[in-house]
Design an enzyme around this catalytic site. Structure first.
Site, mmCIF file in Angstrom:
data_model
loop_
_atom_site.group_PDB
_atom_site.id
_atom_site.type_symbol
_atom_site.label_atom_id
_atom_site.label_comp_id
_atom_site.label_asym_id
_atom_site.label_seq_id
_atom_site.Cartn_x
_atom_site.Cartn_y
_atom_site.Cartn_z
ATOM 1 C CE1 TYR A 1 -2.776 -0.047 4.893
ATOM 2 C CE2 TYR A 1 -3.732 -2.181 5.433
ATOM 3 C CZ TYR A 1 -3.594 -1.273 4.558
ATOM 4 O OH TYR A 1 -3.728 -1.336 3.211
ATOM 5 C CB SER B 1 -0.997 -0.050 1.232
ATOM 6 O OG SER B 1 -1.458 1.368 1.643
HETATM 7 N N1 LIG Z 1 -8.763 -1.091 -1.097
HETATM 8 C C1 LIG Z 1 -7.897 -0.018 -1.243
HETATM 9 O O1 LIG Z 1 -8.150 0.877 -1.175
HETATM 10 C C2 LIG Z 1 -6.584 -0.697 -0.611
HETATM 11 C C3 LIG Z 1 -6.338 -2.062 -0.294
HETATM 12 N N2 LIG Z 1 -5.107 -2.477 -0.367
HETATM 13 C C4 LIG Z 1 -4.655 -3.742 0.081
HETATM 14 O O2 LIG Z 1 -5.288 -4.733 -0.800
HETATM 15 C C5 LIG Z 1 -5.583 -5.949 -0.334
HETATM 16 C C6 LIG Z 1 -7.051 -6.067 -0.240
HETATM 17 O O3 LIG Z 1 -7.765 -5.100 0.324
HETATM 18 P P1 LIG Z 1 -9.257 -5.068 -0.154
HETATM 19 O O4 LIG Z 1 -9.817 -5.762 -1.458
HETATM 20 O O5 LIG Z 1 -9.659 -3.473 -0.282
HETATM 21 O O6 LIG Z 1 -9.944 -5.562 1.173
HETATM 22 P P2 LIG Z 1 -11.190 -6.457 1.324
HETATM 23 O O7 LIG Z 1 -11.535 -6.527 2.867
HETATM 24 O O8 LIG Z 1 -12.277 -6.103 0.609
HETATM 25 O O9 LIG Z 1 -10.923 -7.911 1.067
HETATM 26 C C7 LIG Z 1 -9.862 -8.538 1.690
HETATM 27 C C8 LIG Z 1 -9.930 -9.900 1.549
HETATM 28 O O10 LIG Z 1 -8.971 -10.694 2.475
HETATM 29 C C9 LIG Z 1 -9.444 -11.756 3.003
HETATM 30 N N3 LIG Z 1 -9.038 -12.174 4.327
HETATM 31 C C10 LIG Z 1 -8.964 -11.205 5.403
HETATM 32 N N4 LIG Z 1 -8.339 -11.808 6.413
HETATM 33 C C11 LIG Z 1 -8.191 -13.151 6.078
HETATM 34 C C12 LIG Z 1 -7.909 -14.340 6.770
HETATM 35 N N5 LIG Z 1 -7.682 -14.239 7.898
HETATM 36 N N6 LIG Z 1 -7.858 -15.507 5.992
HETATM 37 C C13 LIG Z 1 -8.203 -15.472 4.615
HETATM 38 N N7 LIG Z 1 -8.783 -14.417 3.989
HETATM 39 C C14 LIG Z 1 -8.789 -13.249 4.627
HETATM 40 C C15 LIG Z 1 -11.110 -11.408 3.172
HETATM 41 O O11 LIG Z 1 -11.861 -12.613 3.106
HETATM 42 C C16 LIG Z 1 -11.176 -10.766 1.924
HETATM 43 O O12 LIG Z 1 -11.638 -11.642 0.865
HETATM 44 C C17 LIG Z 1 -5.126 -5.820 1.256
HETATM 45 O O13 LIG Z 1 -4.090 -6.087 1.669
HETATM 46 C C18 LIG Z 1 -5.309 -4.225 1.477
HETATM 47 O O14 LIG Z 1 -4.498 -3.858 2.618
HETATM 48 C C19 LIG Z 1 -3.930 -1.507 -0.325
HETATM 49 C C20 LIG Z 1 -4.175 -0.137 -0.584
HETATM 50 C C21 LIG Z 1 -5.428 0.430 -0.711
HETATM 51 C C1 LIG Z 2 -4.507 3.181 1.385
HETATM 52 C C2 LIG Z 2 -4.599 2.472 2.401
HETATM 53 O O1 LIG Z 2 -3.914 1.038 2.241
HETATM 54 C C3 LIG Z 2 -5.879 2.013 2.957
HETATM 55 O O2 LIG Z 2 -6.827 3.150 3.012
HETATM 56 C C4 LIG Z 2 -7.671 2.674 4.167
HETATM 57 O O3 LIG Z 2 -8.454 3.150 4.944
HETATM 58 C C5 LIG Z 2 -7.258 1.115 4.783
HETATM 59 O O4 LIG Z 2 -7.587 1.033 6.102
HETATM 60 C C6 LIG Z 2 -5.934 1.127 4.259
HETATM 61 O O5 LIG Z 2 -5.359 1.846 5.067
#
Ligand SMILES: NC(=O)C1=CN([C@@H]2O[C@H](COP(=O)(O)OP(=O)(O)OC[C@H]3O[C@@H](n4cnc5c(N)ncnc54)[C@H](O)[C@@H]3O)[C@@H](O)[C@H]2O)C=CC1
Ligand SMILES: C[C@H](O)[C@@H]1OC(=O)[C@H](O)[C@@H]1O
Length: 257
Positions: A160, A147
């Site tokens: 985080y 991130s």
């Molecule tokens: N959405 C955003 O703006 C950003 C997201 N990220 C990163 O991208 C990645 C995905 O984020 P999002 O799709 O937004 O999150 P989300 O919450 O929509 O999806 C997260 C996924 O990880 C899975 N997960 C969480 N804990 C788990 C566990 N213990 N075992 C198995 N699966 C687990 C959830 O089931 C879900 O499928 C994360 O690593 C997040 O830090 C980074 C920067 C920005």
């Molecule tokens: C951009 C970051 O990875 C993202 O923004 C949020 O609010 C989430 O908690 C993560 O920090």
């Protein structure tokens, strides 16, 4: 000929957190590029929904319900993929979560949960799948979803941010150790993309105004804009890129004043 292939036909990918959000988008995008995709998350219904989208594209899937924070479940999931598909060519360490506490309020339990979900899980999958890639003549590609929070200071939580910064450094060290086996290890550093993790924040007009004020492209990202860089790093087109972090951030990490 100078244009390398961006296709992934015949490749086998593993995507963690593939049940929704960025993980689902990446899993579908890899399948659109021709890969078969093993989908890992805790909720079977979410995984089945991702799988049904991929099946319509003609690619195969494996559904592996697992808690990525537990070594035994990681090992069982990887063993199942290897048993079914033998080769694993691409690992996308995407699973992650956040608890946005101020530093003085972080509890030991919050620390452990965020560290285990975001960082330890990525390292365990890298170890378990790196062992397999090491023995493959074609090596493999590992892509860690970090991130911008791992590079610049955000208000969304020190733990985080620490996991995301550690992912960037882990990427460099693994790239150095495993390059000899033909394993490329890179990171992607997204800024905001609308997913269940960020939906509440992006529904707040004032918060979005703050985001756009530091984003040169003056908008949050669309999920296909994250899929492109990941397919690039997974394909022949990215064959000489390793140890790098590609920030997909609308220019946010270079915003100065
Ligand atoms: N959405 C955003 O703006 C950003 C997201 N990220 C990163 O991208 C990645 C995905 O984020 P999002 O799709 O937004 O999150 P989300 O919450 O929509 O999806 C997260 C996924 O990880 C899975 N997960 C969480 N804990 C788990 C566990 N213990 N075992 C198995 N699966 C687990 C959830 O089931 C879900 O499928 C994360 O690593 C997040 O830090 C980074 C920067 C920005
Ligand atoms: C951009 C970051 O990875 C993202 O923004 C949020 O609010 C989430 O908690 C993560 O920090």
């Amino acid at each position: 000929m100078f244009l390398p292939s961006f296709r992934l036909d015949g490749k086998r990918a593993v995507v963690t957190g593939a049940g929704r959000g960025i993980g689902r988008a990446l899993a579908v995008g890899l399948a659109e590029a021709g890969a078969d995709v093993a989908l890992i998350a805790r909720t079977r219904e979410d995984l089945e929904e991702t799988a049904s989208i991929i099946h319509e594209l003609g690619s195969r899937t494996l559904i592996l319900q697992a808690d990525v924070t537990k070594r035994k479940e990681v090992q069982q999931a990887v063993a199942q993929v290897q048993g079914e598909w033998k080769n694993i060519d691409i690992l996308i360490n995407n699973a992650g979560m956040n608890i946005r506490s101020k530093a003085l309020e972080v509890t030991d339990e919050e620390w452990q949960t965020i560290m285990d979900t975001n960082l330890k899980s990525a390292f365990m999958f890298a170890q378990e799948i790196g062992k397999i890639m090491k023995e493959q003549p074609t090596g493999g590609r590992i892509i860690n979803i970090s991130s911008v929070a791992g590079h610049v200071a955000l208000r969304t939580g020190v733990v985080y941010a620490s996991t995301k910064a550690a992912m960037i450094q882990m990427t460099k060290v693994l790239a150095m150790e495993w390059g000899q086996y033909g394993i490329n290890v890179n990171s992607i550093g997204p800024w905001y993309f609308k997913t269940p993790l960020t939906a509440k924040l992006l529904a707040d007009e004032d918060y979005v105004r703050d985001i756009l004020a530091v984003t040169p492209l003056k908008r949050v990202g669309e999920l296909p804009e994250l899929v492109g860089p990941v397919v690039f790093l997974s394909s022949e087109a990215g064959s000489y890129v390793s140890g790098q972090t590609l920030f997909v951030d609308g220019g946010m990490t270079i915003h100065g004043f």
